[in-house]
Design a protein around this motif. Structure first.
Motif, PDB file in Angstrom:
ATOM      1  N   SER A 111       0.953  -1.214  -0.067  1.00  0.00           N
ATOM      2  CA  SER A 111       0.060  -0.122   0.065  1.00  0.00           C
ATOM      3  C   SER A 111       0.857   1.261   0.030  1.00  0.00           C
ATOM      4  O   SER A 111       1.931   1.076   0.473  1.00  0.00           O
ATOM      5  CB  SER A 111      -0.920   0.103   1.274  1.00  0.00           C
ATOM      6  OG  SER A 111      -0.127   0.235   2.597  1.00  0.00           O
ATOM      7  N   ALA A 112       0.366   2.280  -0.496  1.00  0.00           N
ATOM      8  CA  ALA A 112       1.044   3.766  -0.544  1.00  0.00           C
ATOM      9  C   ALA A 112       1.320   3.967   0.932  1.00  0.00           C
ATOM     10  O   ALA A 112       2.319   4.747   1.164  1.00  0.00           O
ATOM     11  CB  ALA A 112       0.255   4.540  -1.270  1.00  0.00           C
ATOM     12  N   SER A 113       0.608   3.858   1.983  1.00  0.00           N
ATOM     13  CA  SER A 113       0.717   4.194   3.243  1.00  0.00           C
ATOM     14  C   SER A 113       1.874   3.475   4.047  1.00  0.00           C
ATOM     15  O   SER A 113       2.267   3.591   5.172  1.00  0.00           O
ATOM     16  CB  SER A 113      -0.383   4.293   3.918  1.00  0.00           C
ATOM     17  OG  SER A 113      -1.049   2.791   4.025  1.00  0.00           O
ATOM     18  N   ASN A 114       2.234   2.346   3.331  1.00  0.00           N
ATOM     19  CA  ASN A 114       3.394   1.398   3.985  1.00  0.00           C
ATOM     20  C   ASN A 114       4.740   2.170   4.003  1.00  0.00           C
ATOM     21  O   ASN A 114       4.914   2.899   3.383  1.00  0.00           O
ATOM     22  CB  ASN A 114       3.459   0.429   3.079  1.00  0.00           C
ATOM     23  CG  ASN A 114       4.483  -0.862   3.642  1.00  0.00           C
ATOM     24  OD1 ASN A 114       5.519  -0.606   4.327  1.00  0.00           O
ATOM     25  ND2 ASN A 114       4.201  -2.060   3.399  1.00  0.00           N
ATOM     26  N   LYS A 115       5.117   2.389   5.459  1.00  0.00           N
ATOM     27  CA  LYS A 115       6.265   3.225   5.435  1.00  0.00           C
ATOM     28  C   LYS A 115       7.583   2.444   5.340  1.00  0.00           C
ATOM     29  O   LYS A 115       8.609   3.059   5.667  1.00  0.00           O
ATOM     30  CB  LYS A 115       6.228   3.588   6.981  1.00  0.00           C
ATOM     31  CG  LYS A 115       5.192   4.612   7.530  1.00  0.00           C
ATOM     32  CD  LYS A 115       5.215   5.137   9.029  1.00  0.00           C
ATOM     33  CE  LYS A 115       3.959   6.166   9.064  1.00  0.00           C
ATOM     34  NZ  LYS A 115       3.948   6.303  10.480  1.00  0.00           N
ATOM     35  N   HIS A 116       7.423   1.302   5.113  1.00  0.00           N
ATOM     36  CA  HIS A 116       8.745   0.368   4.800  1.00  0.00           C
ATOM     37  C   HIS A 116       8.612  -0.492   3.779  1.00  0.00           C
ATOM     38  O   HIS A 116       8.477  -1.703   3.537  1.00  0.00           O
ATOM     39  CB  HIS A 116       8.755  -0.637   5.933  1.00  0.00           C
ATOM     40  CG  HIS A 116       8.885  -0.032   7.333  1.00  0.00           C
ATOM     41  ND1 HIS A 116       9.963   0.561   7.987  1.00  0.00           N
ATOM     42  CD2 HIS A 116       7.650   0.019   8.363  1.00  0.00           C
ATOM     43  CE1 HIS A 116       9.617   0.977   9.056  1.00  0.00           C
ATOM     44  NE2 HIS A 116       8.316   0.695   9.371  1.00  0.00           N
ATOM     45  N   PRO A 117       8.611   0.334   2.486  1.00  0.00           N
ATOM     46  CA  PRO A 117       8.413  -0.528   1.159  1.00  0.00           C
ATOM     47  C   PRO A 117       9.682  -1.244   0.929  1.00  0.00           C
ATOM     48  O   PRO A 117       9.485  -2.367   0.385  1.00  0.00           O
ATOM     49  CB  PRO A 117       8.296   0.617   0.220  1.00  0.00           C
ATOM     50  CG  PRO A 117       8.987   1.798   0.711  1.00  0.00           C
ATOM     51  CD  PRO A 117       8.729   1.652   2.137  1.00  0.00           C
TER      52      PRO A 117
END
Length: 530
Positions: free
Chosen positions: A359-365
């Motif tokens: 997801s775009a809100s994932n802080k750990h891509p």
């Protein structure tokens, strides 16, 4: 989870789909900072082959929206607990275990704006909302931080193509099954032996065998109760169309997608199936008997032949051997069709439309893509397929061998689900997991179909633009319903084929079949160019 800003179009669509009570989740968050799609965390340049499977230096917990085949992600699954030990990444479920409707659960999450760090869904969903900004493009992340996925995609461009949306970006990693053969033709070999018949080699041979089954009392009970051809699916009758090189749905022909009912072979095929039905060679209750038809008709010694999955069909030789003397239900090569070609129309999907994304809100891509990459290492793939060593399998001669607990009851896949194995998130399946519970009859049949190249080329999973999806949705449902209704009427004799066929073709065109084919072929050409 962090609330993700999605473009207004997404909220409008979800509002229409789910009703006004869910609109609050889509409201005024426009001031929030939106992560740059595909931007990696500061972690250096291109990746080299991994020497460690750790995805994070520190223990990291990521939320996950995952449901497959009725199974909601369970934090106690042994496979994912072991993966957490190895990768330093653990997953936290966001779906309650009471959820039963996967589609509704996804829609609810998207409408709320509270999108999990990792989301498993279908290609259509991930492509659609990825292009709206809800999911991160994976292309750069894979290139820089996922060497095992990168190597796999290089070997399997078909998987990359399915994972790629119409805008050229990958918003999800699809599941890649293993094995090619799905269904095959089976026949009562003991009935053939009793009547002195050879295994049918052509469509004419098959017709004669079914006639003998109908008229010569091969089950020996003195009753005319034999049902020569049967299926546990109402649509199974249409699989007979392949004997006349015809199709009930879409197919590839000369590297182009065609619609079977519009092709010249269809009229002869449906007329022939109707003739067989009228003569009693096809189960009179084939449209209504239901999914237990195979159990019933083989179990009471009245079913003669069908077209179905190798593993489950062959298993009746084990379950009925003590009930029916001499029972032999064996696979045969597809009878050569009316054009003299031996073709099996079905195949397993080489790539599934299921998979997961970030997801775009994932802080750990970066850590997340490294976690995805773990499942494409040798150890990760083995865990996804076979479970945890010492718990679900042991190593014998360098290969995983399932424990008796997993093999019991013939429900291997269901037993593995309890540990989190064979949950089709995104990994490369290993057919050896299935081979362990195939009996020799199924194994031999599968090998024959593959080695002799009976299986024809299948239409891949295609990517459509939002506008194309909308057009297809408006047209295909009506087309499929009409085709099914008319096919059933012709087979049952409720409508005369000759007198109604031209009007049928005209109606299909009115419903938009030509536009549907145009869209599908344009999408297919995009697929070929990827």
């Amino acid at each position: 989870m962090k609330k993700t800003t999605i473009r207004p179009a997404v909220c409008s669509i979800m509002a229409l789909a789910l009703g006004g009570s869910l609109l609050a989740g889509c409201g005024g968050n426009s001031g929030a900072e939106e992560p740059t799609a595909g931007s990696p965390s500061p972690a250096g340049a291109a990746a080299s082959p991994q020497t460690s499977v750790k995805a994070s230096d520190k223990p990291l917990s990521l939320s996950v929206h995952l449901m497959f085949d009725g199974n909601v992600f369970n934090e106690s699954w042994a496979v994912f607990k072991r993966a957490a030990e190895l990768t330093n990444v653990s997953l936290k479920a966001t779906l309650p275990k009471t959820v039963t409707d996967r589609k509704e659960a996804f829609n609810m999450m998207m409408a709320s704006g509270e999108i999990s760090d990792i989301v498993m869904s279908t290609k259509a969903n991930m492509d659609k909302f990825g292009q709206e900004g809800a999911f991160v493009p994976l292309n750069d992340l894979i290139d820089k931080h996922a060497p095992n996925i990168k190597a796999f995609l290089a070997k399997r461009p078909d998987v990359r193509s399915v994972g790629t949306a119409a805008d050229g970006k990958m918003y999800f990693l699809p599941f890649a099954p293993d094995g090619e053969a799905a269904s095959g033709w089976f026949i009562r070999q003991d009935w053939l032996d009793k009547l002195g018949l050879s295994s049918p080699k052509t469509v004419d041979d098959y017709y004669k065998v079914l006639k003998e089954f109908k008229e010569k009392d091969p089950n020996g009970n003195g009753q005319p109760d034999e049902i020569p051809f049967f299926s546990r699916s109402a649509s199974g009758v249409y699989e007979l169309l392949s004997l006349w090189a015809a199709d009930q749905g879409y197919a590839l022909k000369d590297n182009k997608i065609v619609y079977g009912p519009l092709e010249p072979e269809y009229k002869e095929g449906i007329a022939s199936v109707a003739k067989w039905y009228k003569e009693g060679l096809i189960d009179k209750e084939i449209f209504t008997r239901g999914t237990k038809a195979r159990d019933i008709l083989l179990g009471n010694n009245t079913g003669g032949s069908n077209h179905d999955w190798f593993a489950s069909n062959a298993s009746f030789n084990d379950t009925l051997k003590d009930k029916i003397t001499g029972f032999k239900f064996l696979p045969i090569a597809p009878p050569a069709n009316s054009k003299g070609k031996i073709v099996e129309p079905t195949a397993r999907a080489v790539v599934k439309s299921d998979g997961w994304g970030i997801s775009a809100s994932n802080k750990h891509p970066v850590e997340t893509i490294k976690f995805f990459d773990f499942w494409y290492t040798e150890e990760g793939r083995r865990m996804a397929n076979f479970g945890v060593e010492g718990l679900t399998y042991t190593m014998v001669d360098g290969k995983p061998k399932f424990t008796d607990e997993i093999l019991q009851g013939g429900q291997v896949t269901q037993n593995l689900y309890k540990y989190g194995a064979q949950i089709q998130f995104s990994f490369h399946q290993d057919f050896e997991y299935e081979r362990q519970y195939l009996n020799s009859i199924a194994d031999k049949g599968i090998s024959e179909y593959i080695n002799n190249k009976y299986i024809r080329q299948q239409i891949p999973i295609l990517a459509y633009t939002t506008e194309e999806e909308k057009k297809l949705g408006n047209m295909e449902a009506s087309i499929n319903t009409y085709t099914s209704e008319m096919g059933q009427k012709w087979i049952l004799g409720a409508q005369p084929l000759e007198a109604t066929y031209d009007a049928y073709v005209s109606k299909l065109k009115t419903l938009g079949i030509e536009e549907v084919l145009k869209i599908k072929n344009e999408a297919y050409q995009r697929y070929l160019k990827q």
